[in-house]
Write an enzyme that holds these catalytic residues in place. Sequence first.
Site, mmCIF file in Angstrom:
data_model
loop_
_atom_site.group_PDB
_atom_site.id
_atom_site.type_symbol
_atom_site.label_atom_id
_atom_site.label_comp_id
_atom_site.label_asym_id
_atom_site.label_seq_id
_atom_site.Cartn_x
_atom_site.Cartn_y
_atom_site.Cartn_z
ATOM 1 N N MET A 38 0.828 -1.198 0.000
ATOM 2 C CA MET A 38 0.000 0.000 0.000
ATOM 3 C C MET A 38 0.866 1.252 0.000
ATOM 4 O O MET A 38 0.574 2.240 -0.681
ATOM 5 C CB MET A 38 -0.947 0.018 1.204
ATOM 6 C CG MET A 38 -1.947 1.176 1.167
ATOM 7 S SD MET A 38 -3.038 1.255 2.607
ATOM 8 C CE MET A 38 -4.124 -0.126 2.278
ATOM 9 N N TRP A 79 2.169 1.692 -3.392
ATOM 10 C CA TRP A 79 1.119 2.177 -4.281
ATOM 11 C C TRP A 79 1.012 3.696 -4.230
ATOM 12 O O TRP A 79 0.783 4.354 -5.251
ATOM 13 C CB TRP A 79 -0.224 1.546 -3.906
ATOM 14 C CG TRP A 79 -1.376 2.156 -4.650
ATOM 15 C CD1 TRP A 79 -1.692 1.994 -5.966
ATOM 16 C CD2 TRP A 79 -2.355 3.061 -4.121
ATOM 17 N NE1 TRP A 79 -2.807 2.736 -6.290
ATOM 18 C CE2 TRP A 79 -3.230 3.394 -5.173
ATOM 19 C CE3 TRP A 79 -2.579 3.609 -2.857
ATOM 20 C CZ2 TRP A 79 -4.310 4.258 -5.001
ATOM 21 C CZ3 TRP A 79 -3.656 4.468 -2.686
ATOM 22 C CH2 TRP A 79 -4.506 4.781 -3.752
ATOM 23 N N HIS A 80 1.209 4.277 -3.072
ATOM 24 C CA HIS A 80 1.154 5.731 -2.963
ATOM 25 C C HIS A 80 2.331 6.396 -3.682
ATOM 26 O O HIS A 80 2.210 7.509 -4.171
ATOM 27 C CB HIS A 80 1.137 6.161 -1.487
ATOM 28 C CG HIS A 80 -0.205 6.001 -0.839
ATOM 29 N ND1 HIS A 80 -0.507 4.934 -0.025
ATOM 30 C CD2 HIS A 80 -1.324 6.762 -0.896
ATOM 31 C CE1 HIS A 80 -1.759 5.059 0.407
ATOM 32 N NE2 HIS A 80 -2.274 6.145 -0.111
ATOM 33 N N GLY A 81 3.457 5.714 -3.759
ATOM 34 C CA GLY A 81 4.614 6.273 -4.457
ATOM 35 C C GLY A 81 5.907 5.607 -4.029
ATOM 36 O O GLY A 81 6.024 5.120 -2.901
#
Length: 384
Positions: free
Chosen positions: A316, A319-321
């Site tokens: 996760m 996924w944000h960066g």
Amino acid sequence: MKLTQYGDYFYLYLLFVTFIPAILLGLSGINTKYYGIIASIGMTLLIMGNTLGLKLFLMFLVLEIILIYMYLFIRKKTDNKYVYWLFLFSSMLPVISTKVAGVTQYASYVGFIGLSYLNFKVIQMIIEIYDGRITEIKFMSFIYFIMFFPTLSSGPIDRWKRFEDNLNTKIEKDVYINEYLISGLKKIFIAIGYKFILAYLIDTYWLLKIPDNVTIFNSINYMYAYTLYLFFDFAGYSLFAVGTSYIFGIKTPENFNKPFLSKDMKEFWTRWHISLSRWFGDYIFSRFVLNSMRNKRFKNRFIASHVAQIITMFIMGLWHGLTAYYIIYGLYQGSALVLTDIYQRKSKYYKKHKKENWFQIMQRIITFHIVCFGMLVFSGYLFK
């Protein structure tokens, strides 16, 4: 022309204009599907404008349609796991490419508004085709599912089967008025209060007033301000999306449910960005635990669960960066979940007092601060 979805009053004006035909159709008991497709195409063009992002979106749409229908055809012939993994990886390529490009000078040449949320829809469909839950996909319904404009830029992440069932349900006039129209408008007005009043005030008169130099006091101040701003801004976006969906006859799932009342971090992740946490829970956490137990990878279910929590939250974070503070944030959240589980299972003090009011109040206060520190890490403020 290019608009920011739910970001300014002109967009809200256009949004309310699109409501008029949808409401008239809803009051007449007519399915809004085809009007919704037209509205979604129009709003997508306005949101993206005549830009590279629009061209990338159209390319994404065509390629993912081909991918979905190819795998749907192949799955009827074979359940070969290597074929499945190939299609699953292929479906992930857009979001992977975007995250990799995000740390390079080519970021603006790869992604477009809402790519991650759209890609999650496609990935979920590939998984459920393999599982046998999806055996048929009607083309226009699929296009509508992918392009559904209320959730284009910020989610929530809907599921194909839920969306399709909702789309095919006949809604009577009274039901539309009470369960869709009134409820949807209430959510939209709350969203206006969240985003255009509370988030604006916190950002303008608190967050932006905090000095850039990182000190203990400034960091604590920023931690509270950013956490509250992020909640009201993001929850506002989500309420706009959910409320708009209701007007169009689709009950998109809620994304927030009073997260700051959580008594522990496990409960927090059932209340915060609910659609994302459930997506990761269903397609990463649960599958990892089941596979690990089936293959006897760990001594017991608790160890499997703890490893799965770390992996899930780490992904996760990615996924944000692909930046240090997002990765640390993911590991922080995973560790918080693991420590919460260990504490609740092994602490006699917890088991003795967990139902007492004073203890639950203390839990909420402590959980709120664990959340706030995580948001401080997530903000990148400490990494300037």
